[in-house]
Design a protein around this motif. Sequence first.
Motif, PDB file in Angstrom:
ATOM      1  N   LEU A 141       6.057  16.727  46.346  1.00  0.00           N
ATOM      2  CA  LEU A 141       4.711  16.213  45.320  1.00  0.00           C
ATOM      3  C   LEU A 141       4.067  17.340  45.051  1.00  0.00           C
ATOM      4  N   ASP A 142       4.035  18.260  45.753  1.00  0.00           N
ATOM      5  CA  ASP A 142       3.104  19.558  45.261  1.00  0.00           C
ATOM      6  C   ASP A 142       3.774  20.254  44.192  1.00  0.00           C
ATOM      7  N   GLU A 143       5.306  20.347  44.247  1.00  0.00           N
ATOM      8  CA  GLU A 143       5.930  20.994  43.025  1.00  0.00           C
ATOM      9  C   GLU A 143       5.718  19.760  41.624  1.00  0.00           C
ATOM     10  N   ILE A 144       5.705  18.747  41.592  1.00  0.00           N
ATOM     11  CA  ILE A 144       5.676  17.764  40.593  1.00  0.00           C
ATOM     12  C   ILE A 144       4.305  18.220  40.000  1.00  0.00           C
ATOM     13  N   TYR A 145       3.230  18.249  40.880  1.00  0.00           N
ATOM     14  CA  TYR A 145       1.797  18.612  40.523  1.00  0.00           C
ATOM     15  C   TYR A 145       1.564  19.802  39.850  1.00  0.00           C
ATOM     16  N   SER A 146       2.224  20.763  40.387  1.00  0.00           N
ATOM     17  CA  SER A 146       2.423  22.110  39.854  1.00  0.00           C
ATOM     18  C   SER A 146       2.880  22.324  38.608  1.00  0.00           C
ATOM     19  N   GLU A 147       3.935  21.689  38.513  1.00  0.00           N
ATOM     20  CA  GLU A 147       4.693  22.063  37.215  1.00  0.00           C
ATOM     21  C   GLU A 147       3.834  21.209  36.124  1.00  0.00           C
ATOM     22  N   ILE A 148       3.383  19.984  36.119  1.00  0.00           N
ATOM     23  CA  ILE A 148       2.396  19.502  35.259  1.00  0.00           C
ATOM     24  C   ILE A 148       1.347  19.990  34.987  1.00  0.00           C
ATOM     25  N   THR A 149       0.376  20.630  36.011  1.00  0.00           N
ATOM     26  CA  THR A 149      -0.833  21.080  35.818  1.00  0.00           C
ATOM     27  C   THR A 149      -0.516  22.635  35.039  1.00  0.00           C
ATOM     28  N   PHE A 169      -8.652  26.450  39.550  1.00  0.00           N
ATOM     29  CA  PHE A 169      -7.825  27.046  40.458  1.00  0.00           C
ATOM     30  C   PHE A 169      -8.058  26.507  41.777  1.00  0.00           C
ATOM     31  N   ALA A 170      -9.335  26.489  42.075  1.00  0.00           N
ATOM     32  CA  ALA A 170      -9.753  26.171  43.537  1.00  0.00           C
ATOM     33  C   ALA A 170      -9.232  24.619  43.566  1.00  0.00           C
ATOM     34  N   PHE A 171      -9.422  23.847  42.565  1.00  0.00           N
ATOM     35  CA  PHE A 171      -9.243  22.042  42.504  1.00  0.00           C
ATOM     36  C   PHE A 171      -7.577  22.185  42.716  1.00  0.00           C
ATOM     37  N   TYR A 172      -6.830  23.162  42.035  1.00  0.00           N
ATOM     38  CA  TYR A 172      -5.395  23.011  42.084  1.00  0.00           C
ATOM     39  C   TYR A 172      -4.898  23.204  43.216  1.00  0.00           C
ATOM     40  N   GLU A 173      -5.563  24.339  44.089  1.00  0.00           N
ATOM     41  CA  GLU A 173      -5.018  24.706  45.583  1.00  0.00           C
ATOM     42  C   GLU A 173      -5.123  23.678  46.367  1.00  0.00           C
ATOM     43  N   LYS A 174      -6.512  23.044  46.321  1.00  0.00           N
ATOM     44  CA  LYS A 174      -6.881  22.053  47.250  1.00  0.00           C
ATOM     45  C   LYS A 174      -6.078  20.933  47.180  1.00  0.00           C
ATOM     46  N   LYS A 175      -5.785  20.269  45.934  1.00  0.00           N
ATOM     47  CA  LYS A 175      -5.014  19.310  45.650  1.00  0.00           C
ATOM     48  C   LYS A 175      -3.458  19.683  46.148  1.00  0.00           C
ATOM     49  N   SER A 176      -2.947  20.671  45.754  1.00  0.00           N
ATOM     50  CA  SER A 176      -1.557  21.240  46.149  1.00  0.00           C
ATOM     51  C   SER A 176      -1.553  21.121  47.935  1.00  0.00           C
ATOM     52  N   SER A 177      -2.332  21.502  48.580  1.00  0.00           N
ATOM     53  CA  SER A 177      -2.194  21.647  49.896  1.00  0.00           C
ATOM     54  C   SER A 177      -2.449  20.074  50.560  1.00  0.00           C
ATOM     55  N   GLU A 178      -2.960  19.183  49.999  1.00  0.00           N
ATOM     56  CA  GLU A 178      -3.032  17.666  50.335  1.00  0.00           C
ATOM     57  C   GLU A 178      -1.798  17.348  50.067  1.00  0.00           C
ATOM     58  N   LEU A 179      -1.176  17.523  48.979  1.00  0.00           N
ATOM     59  CA  LEU A 179       0.467  17.005  48.404  1.00  0.00           C
ATOM     60  C   LEU A 179       1.254  17.341  49.518  1.00  0.00           C
ATOM     61  N   ASP A 208      -1.169  33.596  34.902  1.00  0.00           N
ATOM     62  CA  ASP A 208      -0.141  34.195  35.466  1.00  0.00           C
ATOM     63  C   ASP A 208      -0.297  34.873  36.684  1.00  0.00           C
ATOM     64  N   HIS A 209      -1.675  35.655  36.803  1.00  0.00           N
ATOM     65  CA  HIS A 209      -2.007  36.391  37.921  1.00  0.00           C
ATOM     66  C   HIS A 209      -2.300  35.409  38.971  1.00  0.00           C
ATOM     67  N   PHE A 210      -2.947  34.358  38.882  1.00  0.00           N
ATOM     68  CA  PHE A 210      -3.143  33.324  39.720  1.00  0.00           C
ATOM     69  C   PHE A 210      -1.707  32.741  40.522  1.00  0.00           C
ATOM     70  N   LEU A 211      -0.717  32.507  39.739  1.00  0.00           N
ATOM     71  CA  LEU A 211       0.576  31.964  39.967  1.00  0.00           C
ATOM     72  C   LEU A 211       1.366  33.126  40.713  1.00  0.00           C
ATOM     73  N   GLN A 212       1.243  34.257  40.417  1.00  0.00           N
ATOM     74  CA  GLN A 212       2.015  35.416  41.177  1.00  0.00           C
ATOM     75  C   GLN A 212       1.339  35.520  42.663  1.00  0.00           C
TER      76      GLN A 212
END
Length: 213
Positions: free
Chosen positions: A176-184, A90-100, A201-205
């Motif tokens: 870009l962040d939406e593409i990354y999010s949906e695939i991940t 999740f931490a990697f996901y948030e960091k990467k999403s922020s970059e995108l 689900d809790h993380f996404l909420q």
Amino acid sequence: MAVKRVKKDRSELRNEVLQQAVKAFFSLGIRNVHMDDIAASLSISKRTLYELFQDKRQLLLEVMRFQRNEMHDYMAKIASKAENALEVIFAFYEKKSSELCEMNPVFFRDLRKYPEILEFFRQEQRDSDKTAAEHFRQGVNQGIFREDINFDIISKAMSMQLDVLVYSDLAENYPLDEIYSEITILHMRGITTEKGARMVDHFLQTVREKRVN
């Protein structure tokens, strides 16, 4: 009496150039950034810049290495404190999403003309696949990920996101962040147990609530 300008240490100046170049490449794309622009934005001479970096290609490659090292340091800190494998992911996901979120899609289109940078990305992904596999195996022991999954395949499939961003037209129609999010999230939902799915689900909420606020 004039104040004498303090001469910066070479390594300090180099880091400042890299930080400025990261912002420029990501926000404007590669083709639209010129060495003159980088030098001017930092109030240094072109000669000084070329003493640090031979040309734009070398600067771009060093920017990618700079970003990689920052991500590695960040993830090492997260992993040392995380209670389970999903926290790290999740931490990697948030960091990467922020970059995108801060990245112009044209950056990925421009990468088509820089095969050596693409190969750098791919090698980095191959290295990170090994680390990801370790987290997945840890998650299996923690009851978060399913036991019947071939995580080598999952890791390689997730690494293909780079090719999606570079060679498809998805980035022209979606953030870009939406593409990354949906695939991940698609992968996460497919490989988690019921316990893991509840955590996802809790993380996404939580993420949605942050965006609203």
